[in-house]
Design a protein around this motif. Structure first.
Motif, PDB file in Angstrom:
ATOM      1  N   GLU A  86      10.914  -1.983   0.029  1.00  0.00           N
ATOM      2  CA  GLU A  86      10.887  -2.622   1.346  1.00  0.00           C
ATOM      3  C   GLU A  86      11.315  -1.655   2.438  1.00  0.00           C
ATOM      4  N   ARG A  89       8.793   0.729   4.406  1.00  0.00           N
ATOM      5  CA  ARG A  89       7.765   0.217   5.328  1.00  0.00           C
ATOM      6  C   ARG A  89       7.565   1.218   6.457  1.00  0.00           C
ATOM      7  N   GLY A  93       3.719   0.125  10.533  1.00  0.00           N
ATOM      8  CA  GLY A  93       3.107  -0.835   9.622  1.00  0.00           C
ATOM      9  C   GLY A  93       3.266  -2.242  10.166  1.00  0.00           C
ATOM     10  N   VAL A  96       1.808  -6.376   6.966  1.00  0.00           N
ATOM     11  CA  VAL A  96       2.169  -6.029   5.586  1.00  0.00           C
ATOM     12  C   VAL A  96       1.895  -7.209   4.648  1.00  0.00           C
ATOM     13  N   ARG A  98       2.699  -8.386   0.690  1.00  0.00           N
ATOM     14  CA  ARG A  98       3.533  -8.090  -0.469  1.00  0.00           C
ATOM     15  C   ARG A  98       2.853  -8.665  -1.701  1.00  0.00           C
ATOM     16  N   HIS A 104       3.823  -3.158  -1.789  1.00  0.00           N
ATOM     17  CA  HIS A 104       3.395  -3.660  -0.487  1.00  0.00           C
ATOM     18  C   HIS A 104       2.152  -2.918  -0.013  1.00  0.00           C
ATOM     19  N   ALA A 106       0.619  -1.917   3.622  1.00  0.00           N
ATOM     20  CA  ALA A 106       0.833  -1.897   5.071  1.00  0.00           C
ATOM     21  C   ALA A 106      -0.427  -1.433   5.783  1.00  0.00           C
ATOM     22  N   GLU A 108      -1.102   0.412   8.854  1.00  0.00           N
ATOM     23  CA  GLU A 108      -0.498   1.223   9.910  1.00  0.00           C
ATOM     24  C   GLU A 108      -1.435   1.261  11.114  1.00  0.00           C
TER      25      GLU A 108
END
Length: 260
Positions: A86, A89, A93, A96, A98, A104, A106, A108
């Motif tokens: 976590e 991140r 990001g 996200v 999960r 995860h 992300a 961006e």
């Protein structure tokens, strides 16, 4: 801005990291990046899996185990990032997912020009957004037909996503350099042979870029990307590369190599 080869690389990355894992949470720090209400993404993504991807130009479609297809557009600076902890991140990001394996995904998006959407049909979405068939899959016949009755510069035309989905600014410059066609050449003044040359150059540039994962430094020595700046030296003629605006976009070309 990510163009066809870069988005192809994102597709490969997502295919190898993020498919067939159950989505356990959805987080978005800025709902302006969503084309549908945040609640819709939660409803249609939570407890589902990403099952496959399809790319049309700069658009990436992520099929799910549910009833909706996730649509990603990466804007100017968007890119995917698959990570575990976590605390890892990424700073930008903003969206996200999960997964149930603890990892995860992300999205961006530093400059926030990228976005997510949901759709029921890839083909319907393509038509609604006036996209051609992906430029990598485009046939010569389709390309020629899309140029019929066009009366503007060839560079502006090949950047039109209804003509060649996925071709952006740097690709258009490279395609025309490889084809020895001036960016301001009018389509109505082009012979069938000229059009075929542009088409062949487009296919060449796409495949070279994909083969090298869009790492410009690895492109062949005669590619414009190595000297795509004003005042640089043309590989073929030794003359200076010039810069001008075509269709409102900065355009780099070699006047002696790409004669008008």
């Amino acid at each position: 801005m990510p163009e066809l080869p870069e988005v192809h690389g994102y597709k490969v990355y997502i295919d190898s990291t993020s498919l067939h894992k159950t989505i356990t949470s959805f987080d978005c720090r800025d709902t302006k990046l969503l084309k549908k209400p945040k609640e819709a993404f939660t409803e249609y993504l939570l407890n589902e899996q990403l099952t496959g991807t399809e790319r049309i130009g700069k658009y990436l479609f992520l099929k799910t185990s549910g009833s909706k297809i996730l649509v990603m557009h990466f804007g100017m600076t968007g890119r995917p990032n698959y990570y575990k902890d976590e605390d890892d991140r990424p700073k930008f990001g903003h969206i996200v997912l999960r997964f149930d394996n603890g990892f995860h995904f992300a999205f961006e998006n530093k400059r926030k020009f990228g976005w997510w959407d949901l759709t029921d049909s890839i083909e319907d979405y393509r038509q609604e957004h006036d996209l051609s068939i992906d430029a990598r899959k485009l046939s010569l016949e389709d390309f020629k037909n899309s140029l019929n009755n066009r009366k503007t510069h060839i560079k502006k035309i090949i950047m039109d996503q209804s003509v060649a989905a996925g071709v952006g600014n740097w690709m258009a410059d490279e395609i025309l350099y490889q084809a020895k066609i001036h960016p301001e050449k009018k389509v109505e003044d082009m012979s069938e042979k000229h059009i075929e040359t542009v088409f062949d150059a487009m296919k060449k540039v796409i495949e070279v870029a994909i083969e090298h994962d869009a790492h410009y430094n690895d492109f062949p020595n005669d590619f414009l990307m190595h000297f795509r700046k004003e005042g640089a030296t043309c590989h073929h003629t030794g003359a200076e590369i010039k810069k001008m605006k075509v269709g409102g976009r900065s355009t780099y070309f070699s006047p002696e190599w790409q004669e008008l």
